[in-house]
Scaffold this motif. Structure first.
Motif, PDB file in Angstrom:
ATOM      1  N   GLU A 116     -23.900 -26.424 -30.307  1.00 16.86           N
ATOM      2  CA  GLU A 116     -25.261 -26.635 -29.815  1.00 16.86           C
ATOM      3  C   GLU A 116     -25.511 -28.101 -29.497  1.00 16.86           C
ATOM      4  OE1 GLU A 116     -27.755 -24.944 -32.829  1.00 16.86           O
ATOM      5  OE2 GLU A 116     -27.226 -22.889 -32.249  1.00 16.86           O
ATOM      6  N   LYS A 117     -24.931 -28.990 -30.286  1.00 17.04           N
ATOM      7  CA  LYS A 117     -25.113 -30.431 -30.064  1.00 17.04           C
ATOM      8  C   LYS A 117     -24.378 -30.898 -28.809  1.00 17.04           C
ATOM      9  CE  LYS A 117     -27.469 -31.350 -33.761  1.00 17.04           C
ATOM     10  NZ  LYS A 117     -28.896 -31.421 -33.616  1.00 17.04           N
ATOM     11  N   LEU A 118     -23.341 -30.178 -28.425  1.00 14.81           N
ATOM     12  CA  LEU A 118     -22.527 -30.600 -27.289  1.00 14.81           C
ATOM     13  C   LEU A 118     -22.757 -29.727 -26.065  1.00 14.81           C
ATOM     14  CD1 LEU A 118     -19.165 -31.337 -29.101  1.00 14.81           C
ATOM     15  CD2 LEU A 118     -20.824 -32.983 -28.274  1.00 14.81           C
ATOM     16  N   LYS A 119     -23.956 -29.167 -25.935  1.00 12.50           N
ATOM     17  CA  LYS A 119     -24.244 -28.321 -24.767  1.00 12.50           C
ATOM     18  C   LYS A 119     -23.907 -29.068 -23.497  1.00 12.50           C
ATOM     19  CE  LYS A 119     -27.346 -25.019 -26.483  1.00 12.50           C
ATOM     20  NZ  LYS A 119     -28.466 -24.391 -26.765  1.00 12.50           N
ATOM     21  N   GLY A 120     -23.305 -28.365 -22.564  1.00 14.02           N
ATOM     22  CA  GLY A 120     -22.917 -28.979 -21.310  1.00 14.02           C
ATOM     23  C   GLY A 120     -21.495 -29.500 -21.329  1.00 14.02           C
ATOM     24  N   ALA A 121     -20.910 -29.588 -22.528  1.00 15.73           N
ATOM     25  CA  ALA A 121     -19.521 -30.030 -22.617  1.00 15.73           C
ATOM     26  C   ALA A 121     -18.616 -28.841 -22.318  1.00 15.73           C
ATOM     27  CB  ALA A 121     -19.232 -30.564 -24.029  1.00 15.73           C
ATOM     28  N   ASP A 122     -17.406 -29.119 -21.957  1.00 11.21           N
ATOM     29  CA  ASP A 122     -16.406 -28.083 -21.727  1.00 11.21           C
ATOM     30  C   ASP A 122     -16.170 -27.353 -23.050  1.00 11.21           C
ATOM     31  OD1 ASP A 122     -14.123 -26.591 -21.263  1.00 11.21           O
ATOM     32  OD2 ASP A 122     -13.001 -28.223 -20.377  1.00 11.21           O
ATOM     33  N   PRO A 123     -16.268 -26.005 -23.062  1.00 15.16           N
ATOM     34  CA  PRO A 123     -16.055 -25.272 -24.317  1.00 15.16           C
ATOM     35  C   PRO A 123     -14.707 -25.586 -24.967  1.00 15.16           C
ATOM     36  CG  PRO A 123     -16.871 -23.798 -22.620  1.00 15.16           C
ATOM     37  CD  PRO A 123     -16.603 -25.124 -21.962  1.00 15.16           C
ATOM     38  N   GLU A 124     -13.694 -25.844 -24.156  1.00 13.36           N
ATOM     39  CA  GLU A 124     -12.393 -26.182 -24.735  1.00 13.36           C
ATOM     40  C   GLU A 124     -12.497 -27.474 -25.536  1.00 13.36           C
ATOM     41  OE1 GLU A 124      -7.749 -26.939 -23.433  1.00 13.36           O
ATOM     42  OE2 GLU A 124      -9.243 -26.603 -21.878  1.00 13.36           O
ATOM     43  N   ASP A 125     -13.209 -28.468 -24.990  1.00  9.36           N
ATOM     44  CA  ASP A 125     -13.386 -29.736 -25.702  1.00  9.36           C
ATOM     45  C   ASP A 125     -14.120 -29.530 -27.024  1.00  9.36           C
ATOM     46  OD1 ASP A 125     -12.148 -31.049 -23.622  1.00  9.36           O
ATOM     47  OD2 ASP A 125     -14.026 -31.723 -22.700  1.00  9.36           O
ATOM     48  N   VAL A 126     -15.112 -28.649 -27.023  1.00 11.03           N
ATOM     49  CA  VAL A 126     -15.890 -28.378 -28.234  1.00 11.03           C
ATOM     50  C   VAL A 126     -14.989 -27.788 -29.305  1.00 11.03           C
ATOM     51  CG1 VAL A 126     -17.771 -27.002 -29.215  1.00 11.03           C
ATOM     52  CG2 VAL A 126     -18.059 -28.082 -26.976  1.00 11.03           C
ATOM     53  N   ILE A 127     -14.193 -26.803 -28.927  1.00 11.06           N
ATOM     54  CA  ILE A 127     -13.334 -26.136 -29.903  1.00 11.06           C
ATOM     55  C   ILE A 127     -12.248 -27.090 -30.397  1.00 11.06           C
ATOM     56  CG2 ILE A 127     -11.776 -24.194 -30.305  1.00 11.06           C
ATOM     57  CD1 ILE A 127     -13.404 -22.674 -28.129  1.00 11.06           C
ATOM     58  N   VAL A 128     -11.648 -27.845 -29.501  1.00 12.15           N
ATOM     59  CA  VAL A 128     -10.618 -28.813 -29.898  1.00 12.15           C
ATOM     60  C   VAL A 128     -11.226 -29.835 -30.855  1.00 12.15           C
ATOM     61  CG1 VAL A 128      -9.120 -30.697 -29.100  1.00 12.15           C
ATOM     62  CG2 VAL A 128      -9.130 -28.517 -27.888  1.00 12.15           C
ATOM     63  N   SER A 129     -12.435 -30.310 -30.560  1.00  9.66           N
ATOM     64  CA  SER A 129     -13.086 -31.291 -31.437  1.00  9.66           C
ATOM     65  C   SER A 129     -13.321 -30.723 -32.830  1.00  9.66           C
ATOM     66  CB  SER A 129     -14.414 -31.754 -30.833  1.00  9.66           C
ATOM     67  OG  SER A 129     -14.176 -32.471 -29.648  1.00  9.66           O
ATOM     68  N   ALA A 130     -13.674 -29.458 -32.897  1.00  5.78           N
ATOM     69  CA  ALA A 130     -13.870 -28.819 -34.201  1.00  5.78           C
ATOM     70  C   ALA A 130     -12.549 -28.755 -34.970  1.00  5.78           C
ATOM     71  CB  ALA A 130     -14.462 -27.429 -34.020  1.00  5.78           C
ATOM     72  N   PHE A 131     -11.464 -28.406 -34.305  1.00  4.11           N
ATOM     73  CA  PHE A 131     -10.155 -28.375 -34.959  1.00  4.11           C
ATOM     74  C   PHE A 131      -9.731 -29.765 -35.416  1.00  4.11           C
ATOM     75  CE2 PHE A 131      -9.309 -24.125 -33.142  1.00  4.11           C
ATOM     76  CZ  PHE A 131      -8.650 -23.532 -34.210  1.00  4.11           C
ATOM     77  N   LYS A 181      -4.318 -27.029 -29.931  1.00  6.38           N
ATOM     78  CA  LYS A 181      -4.772 -27.285 -28.557  1.00  6.38           C
ATOM     79  C   LYS A 181      -4.365 -26.144 -27.638  1.00  6.38           C
ATOM     80  CE  LYS A 181      -4.973 -32.263 -29.035  1.00  6.38           C
ATOM     81  NZ  LYS A 181      -4.516 -33.555 -28.558  1.00  6.38           N
ATOM     82  N   ASN A 182      -3.202 -25.567 -27.871  1.00  2.00           N
ATOM     83  CA  ASN A 182      -2.757 -24.403 -27.105  1.00  2.00           C
ATOM     84  C   ASN A 182      -3.663 -23.205 -27.391  1.00  2.00           C
ATOM     85  OD1 ASN A 182      -1.024 -22.779 -25.445  1.00  2.00           O
ATOM     86  ND2 ASN A 182      -0.075 -22.013 -27.308  1.00  2.00           N
ATOM     87  N   ILE A 183      -4.008 -23.012 -28.656  1.00  2.00           N
ATOM     88  CA  ILE A 183      -4.913 -21.917 -29.022  1.00  2.00           C
ATOM     89  C   ILE A 183      -6.248 -22.088 -28.302  1.00  2.00           C
ATOM     90  CG2 ILE A 183      -6.229 -20.859 -30.913  1.00  2.00           C
ATOM     91  CD1 ILE A 183      -3.871 -21.556 -32.771  1.00  2.00           C
ATOM     92  N   CYS A 184      -6.780 -23.301 -28.314  1.00  2.00           N
ATOM     93  CA  CYS A 184      -8.062 -23.581 -27.662  1.00  2.00           C
ATOM     94  C   CYS A 184      -7.994 -23.310 -26.164  1.00  2.00           C
ATOM     95  CB  CYS A 184      -8.502 -25.014 -27.923  1.00  2.00           C
ATOM     96  SG  CYS A 184      -8.845 -25.353 -29.662  1.00  2.00           S
ATOM     97  N   TYR A 185      -6.884 -23.693 -25.547  1.00  2.00           N
ATOM     98  CA  TYR A 185      -6.735 -23.471 -24.112  1.00  2.00           C
ATOM     99  C   TYR A 185      -6.758 -21.979 -23.797  1.00  2.00           C
ATOM    100  CZ  TYR A 185      -5.039 -23.456 -19.361  1.00  2.00           C
ATOM    101  OH  TYR A 185      -4.939 -23.238 -18.023  1.00  2.00           O
ATOM    102  N   VAL A 186      -6.000 -21.215 -24.551  1.00  2.00           N
ATOM    103  CA  VAL A 186      -5.929 -19.777 -24.295  1.00  2.00           C
ATOM    104  C   VAL A 186      -7.280 -19.116 -24.562  1.00  2.00           C
ATOM    105  CG1 VAL A 186      -4.841 -17.609 -25.014  1.00  2.00           C
ATOM    106  CG2 VAL A 186      -3.444 -19.659 -24.680  1.00  2.00           C
ATOM    107  N   ILE A 187      -7.980 -19.549 -25.603  1.00  2.00           N
ATOM    108  CA  ILE A 187      -9.302 -18.987 -25.912  1.00  2.00           C
ATOM    109  C   ILE A 187     -10.260 -19.211 -24.744  1.00  2.00           C
ATOM    110  CG2 ILE A 187     -11.378 -19.304 -27.341  1.00  2.00           C
ATOM    111  CD1 ILE A 187      -9.473 -19.840 -29.705  1.00  2.00           C
ATOM    112  N   THR A 188     -10.227 -20.387 -24.153  1.00  2.00           N
ATOM    113  CA  THR A 188     -11.212 -20.734 -23.126  1.00  2.00           C
ATOM    114  C   THR A 188     -10.773 -20.427 -21.703  1.00  2.00           C
ATOM    115  OG1 THR A 188     -10.408 -23.019 -23.107  1.00  2.00           O
ATOM    116  CG2 THR A 188     -12.290 -22.530 -24.536  1.00  2.00           C
TER     117      THR A 188
END
Length: 140
Positions: free
Chosen positions: A61-76, A126-133
């Motif tokens: 929610e804080k990163l709305k507008g960001a690429d979802p892949e970037d959000v997930i990678v940042s969380a990891f 990072k591979n997992i995040c790419y495939v998810i998004t």
């Protein structure tokens, strides 16, 4: 008298993200001087203790507008303090089977079939995040 070399701080994740954990995450993103009041406001946004799933939702929610892949990678990256791009299979499996919406043994088997760890037991998140998004590109 000789000083002992300092031991590297080992991160232990207990399933709940504290104010200090939030401070560390924000610092890793370049926000170094976050006030206690700001951190407490973030904690109050959650309906209860902040576990990993709640954290991901709040972070997204804080990163709305960001690429979802970037959000997930940042969380990891929170789970990868050295910034290697990998997480130990055992650690990730422990998180996924003991926290939040727990993975079953079958789901873990499917995860490792889709994203096998390397010989050292490292998982390329990072591979997992790419495939998810983006989905997995199928070879013809």
């Amino acid at each position: 008298m000789h000083k002992r070399p300092e031991k590297k701080k080992k991160i232990r994740f207990n399933g709940i993200i504290s104010k200090d954990d939030l401070r560390d995450v924000l610092a890793s993103m370049g926000q170094l001087n976050v006030k206690n009041e700001e951190l407490e406001a973030m904690i109050k946004e959650a309906s209860g203790p902040i576990n990993f799933t709640v954290f991901l939702t709040m972070f997204g929610e804080k990163l709305k507008g960001a690429d979802p892949e970037d959000v997930i990678v940042s969380a990891f990256k929170v789970l990868d303090p050295e910034g290697t791009g990998f997480i130990k299979k055992q650690f990730l499996e422990e998180l996924l089977t003991t926290q939040c919406d727990r993975f079953s043994a079958e789901e873990m088997k499917n995860l490792w079939a889709a994203f096998p760890p390397d010989v050292a037991g490292n998982v390329d998140y990072k591979n997992i995040c790419y495939v998810i998004t983006h989905g997995e590109e199928k070879e013809e």
